[in-house]
Design an enzyme around this catalytic site. Structure first.
Site, PDB file in Angstrom:
ATOM      1  N   SER A 108       0.834  -1.201   0.000  1.00  0.00           N
ATOM      2  CA  SER A 108       0.000   0.000   0.000  1.00  0.00           C
ATOM      3  C   SER A 108       0.875   1.259   0.000  1.00  0.00           C
ATOM      4  CB  SER A 108      -0.955  -0.075   1.206  1.00  0.00           C
ATOM      5  OG  SER A 108      -1.923   0.924   1.134  1.00  0.00           O
ATOM      6  N   ASP A 158     -10.331  -3.943  -4.888  1.00  0.00           N
ATOM      7  CA  ASP A 158      -9.646  -2.969  -4.022  1.00  0.00           C
ATOM      8  C   ASP A 158     -10.385  -1.625  -4.082  1.00  0.00           C
ATOM      9  OD1 ASP A 158      -7.886  -1.162  -2.818  1.00  0.00           O
ATOM     10  OD2 ASP A 158      -6.115  -2.246  -3.519  1.00  0.00           O
ATOM     11  N   HIS A 189      -8.169  -4.643  -0.694  1.00  0.00           N
ATOM     12  CA  HIS A 189      -6.882  -3.968  -0.449  1.00  0.00           C
ATOM     13  C   HIS A 189      -5.977  -4.806   0.454  1.00  0.00           C
ATOM     14  CE1 HIS A 189      -4.394  -0.446  -0.867  1.00  0.00           C
ATOM     15  NE2 HIS A 189      -4.187  -0.410   0.437  1.00  0.00           N
TER      16      HIS A 189
HETATM   17  C1  MLT Z   1      -1.359   6.013  -0.100  1.00  0.00           C
HETATM   18  O1  MLT Z   1      -1.725   7.004   0.501  1.00  0.00           O
HETATM   19  O2  MLT Z   1      -0.180   5.710  -0.272  1.00  0.00           O
HETATM   20  C2  MLT Z   1      -2.443   5.146  -0.643  1.00  0.00           C
HETATM   21  O3  MLT Z   1      -3.661   5.820  -0.622  1.00  0.00           O
HETATM   22  C3  MLT Z   1      -2.554   3.861   0.081  1.00  0.00           C
HETATM   23  C4  MLT Z   1      -2.790   4.067   1.535  1.00  0.00           C
HETATM   24  O4  MLT Z   1      -1.837   4.178   2.264  1.00  0.00           O
HETATM   25  O5  MLT Z   1      -3.941   4.116   1.958  1.00  0.00           O
END
Ligand code: MLT
Length: 206
Positions: A108, A158, A189
């Site tokens: 992520s 996701d 996700h």
């Molecule tokens: C981010 O902010 O890098 C992406 O939206 C993924 C997350 O951390 O939620």
């Protein structure tokens, strides 16, 4: 360019026992920390050295690797600065521990900064496994990625990463020369069992 040479990341370093294994650079998601992905690292690359920093940006109480303006909308100036800072940390850790260039395993937010490392500081990584990654830049820079292997594991359901965004990332990296394996799994996700199996298999070739 705003390059900052600092090495003061809170981190865990676990020396490996298998010298044939590439070290892993473990990059956690939003709200995680340096201990989050250690179990995953040990599972998918037994015997590898593990380097796991904690993101320095706080969103409320949640550590991240760079600032965002809202979900999925990144502060690209901060992202650039934090990417160089992380790259300098990895170089410092490599020198200190005598490590080969690591393969990043990012989840992520950690996957997004790993993609940014590939684009801005490709020399720092041997390759990267990007788990639930998005395109870090609206207009990605050109990079020399020949010889870099990249695995992208996306989730078909996701709610955070739109399918076309992950596709765009795969295209950006492959059009800059990386060997990209992009798989879309029937998940959201969060990581699932198939992620672990695919990651483990892909890392055998790292
Ligand atoms: C981010 O902010 O890098 C992406 O939206 C993924 C997350 O951390 O939620």
């Amino acid at each position: 360019m705003d390059t900052i040479a600092t090495t003061d990341f809170i981190h865990v370093y676990e020396p490996g026992t298998d010298t044939d294994r590439r070290p892993l650079l473990l990059l956690h998601g939003t709200g995680g920390d340096e201990s989050d992905l250690l179990g995953l690292g040990r599972m998918v690359a037994p015997g590898a050295s593990l380097l796991s920093p904690r993101g320095k940006v706080l969103e409320g109480a949640m550590p991240r690797f760079f600032r965002r303006l809202s979900e999925g909308v990144f502060d690209e100036d901060d992202l650039r600065r934090r990417t160089h800072e992380l790259a300098d940390f990895v170089n410092w850790a490599r020198e200190r521990h005598g490590l080969a260039a690591p393969v990043a395993v990012g989840f992520s937010n950690g996957a997004n900064i790993a993609a940014s490392l590939l684009l801005l500081r490709p020399e720092v990584l041997a390759g990267a496994a990007l788990l639930r990654a998005m395109s870090p830049f609206a207009k990605p820079p050109q990079a020399q990625l020949a010889g870099k292997r990249v695995l992208i594991l996306s989730g078909a359901m996701d709610p955070i990463v739109p399918a076309d965004d992950a596709e765009r990332l795969a295209h950006t990296l492959s059009s800059n020369g990386a060997t990209v394996d992009h798989r879309v799994l029937p998940s959201g996700h969060g990581l699932s069992q198939p992620d672990i199996g695919l990651l483990k298999g892909w890392l055998m070739g790292a």
